[in-house]
Design a protein around this motif. Structure first.
Motif, short mmCIF file in Angstrom:
data_model
loop_
_atom_site.label_atom_id
_atom_site.label_comp_id
_atom_site.label_asym_id
_atom_site.label_seq_id
_atom_site.Cartn_x
_atom_site.Cartn_y
_atom_site.Cartn_z
N ILE A 2 5.73 -3.07 7.24
CA ILE A 2 5.40 -3.76 6.00
C ILE A 2 6.68 -3.96 5.21
CG2 ILE A 2 4.12 -3.64 3.83
CD1 ILE A 2 2.18 -1.71 5.29
N ALA A 21 9.62 -14.31 6.62
CA ALA A 21 8.47 -14.02 7.48
C ALA A 21 8.44 -14.96 8.68
CB ALA A 21 7.18 -14.14 6.69
N ALA A 26 6.56 -12.68 11.32
CA ALA A 26 5.62 -11.82 10.60
C ALA A 26 4.62 -12.65 9.82
CB ALA A 26 6.39 -10.90 9.64
N ASP A 27 3.54 -12.00 9.38
CA ASP A 27 2.62 -12.64 8.45
C ASP A 27 3.26 -12.67 7.07
OD1 ASP A 27 0.63 -13.02 10.36
OD2 ASP A 27 -0.29 -11.07 9.98
N TYR A 28 2.64 -13.43 6.17
CA TYR A 28 3.18 -13.56 4.81
C TYR A 28 2.02 -13.55 3.83
CZ TYR A 28 4.64 -16.12 0.63
OH TYR A 28 4.86 -16.51 -0.66
N LEU A 29 2.17 -12.74 2.77
CA LEU A 29 1.14 -12.68 1.74
C LEU A 29 1.75 -12.91 0.36
CD1 LEU A 29 -1.75 -12.14 0.80
CD2 LEU A 29 -1.18 -9.70 0.68
N THR A 68 -2.26 -16.25 6.00
CA THR A 68 -1.06 -15.42 6.08
C THR A 68 -0.02 -16.05 7.02
OG1 THR A 68 -2.10 -14.06 7.80
CG2 THR A 68 -2.26 -13.27 5.51
N ILE A 116 -3.03 -6.53 4.15
CA ILE A 116 -1.82 -5.89 4.69
C ILE A 116 -2.18 -4.96 5.86
CG2 ILE A 116 -0.02 -4.20 4.14
CD1 ILE A 116 0.07 -5.47 1.31
N SER A 119 -2.98 -6.79 9.03
CA SER A 119 -1.87 -7.49 9.67
C SER A 119 -1.03 -6.56 10.53
CB SER A 119 -0.97 -8.14 8.60
OG SER A 119 0.23 -8.60 9.17
N ILE A 122 3.97 -7.68 8.18
CA ILE A 122 3.76 -8.64 7.11
C ILE A 122 4.84 -8.51 6.04
CG2 ILE A 122 2.26 -7.10 5.77
CD1 ILE A 122 0.51 -9.61 5.15
N ALA A 124 4.94 -9.02 2.19
CA ALA A 124 4.05 -9.19 1.04
C ALA A 124 4.88 -9.20 -0.23
CB ALA A 124 3.03 -8.06 0.99
#
Length: 223
Positions: A2, A21, A26-29, A68, A116, A119, A122, A124
């Motif tokens: 994270i 990201a 990676a994912d994105y928040l 995300t 989060i 995922s 991520i 964030a």
């Protein structure tokens, strides 16, 4: 892993974190978008933003979906695509009333934690990710910049989006005044213990992205 990033308006959080990201896979928040979507929903439902209970009830029933995917961000509320609408000045003017509503904020924080946790890898970003939402994140960064740099960047961003010159007083309300209001709910101007500071005032966009990615890669190599 994270990667938690906090910071004030106009510091470049969204664009930097989205680019990082994408490069990291990676994912994105964007947690700020969740507060904006909640504010949009309250206005759409004609909820009195000064009524703490009514706002909390609206947020509890908020039919929100946020993607995300850092390269294709979409935010929907029910059947409405509000991806662009939540960036309008009318939302920027009132979003703090949702963000400082403690019951509503608690509900949105729970939703952020679920995203989060689901995922696993991520980036964030928001106001209280490093301290409240994900204090155990492996990478915790406060991304900041001078007031002058933040006003300049946000003004340029809004001018590109709207095609019109931004009113200086309105811009200050959206950036500096919103930060002042939001600081009642979370401290995003000073780094908490264990949180690294990344000052982008004198950095180009690519340099800021590289600095954030470098922190992640250094941790990955150490592991």
């Amino acid at each position: 892993m994270i990667i938690a990033v906090d910071g004030p308006s106009g510091s470049g959080k969204s664009s930097v974190c989205r680019a990082a990201a994408a490069q990291l896979g990676a994912d994105y928040l964007d947690t700020g978008a969740m507060y904006r979507a909640a504010a949009w929903y309250c206005l759409d439902q004609q909820v009195d933003l000064n009524d703490e209970t009514a706002v909390a009830v609206a947020v509890e029933e908020l039919p929100l979906h946020i993607s995300t995917d850092p390269e294709h961000q979409t935010i929907t509320v029910g059947q409405a695509d509000v991806t662009s609408a939540i960036r309008e000045p009318r939302i920027s003017e009132v979003v703090s009333q949702v963000a400082t509503n403690r019951p509503a904020r608690s509900l949105l924080i729970d939703a952020q934690r679920r995203i989060i946790d689901d995922s696993g890898f991520i980036v964030a970003e928001g106001r209280d990710i490093t301290t409240v939402v994900a204090p155990d994140a492996q990478v915790r960064v406060l991304l900041t910049a001078s007031a002058e740099a933040r006003l300049r960047r946000r003004g340029l961003q809004l001018s590109v989006e709207s095609g019109a010159e931004q009113d200086e007083a309105a811009l200050k309300r959206q950036v500096l005044e919103r930060d002042r209001k939001d600081s009642a709910a979370s401290n995003f101007t000073e780094a908490a213990d264990g949180v690294a500071v990344l000052d982008s005032s004198e950095l180009a966009f690519e340099e800021t992205v590289d600095s954030l990615i470098g922190r992640v890669e250094a941790l990955q190599e150490a592991a």
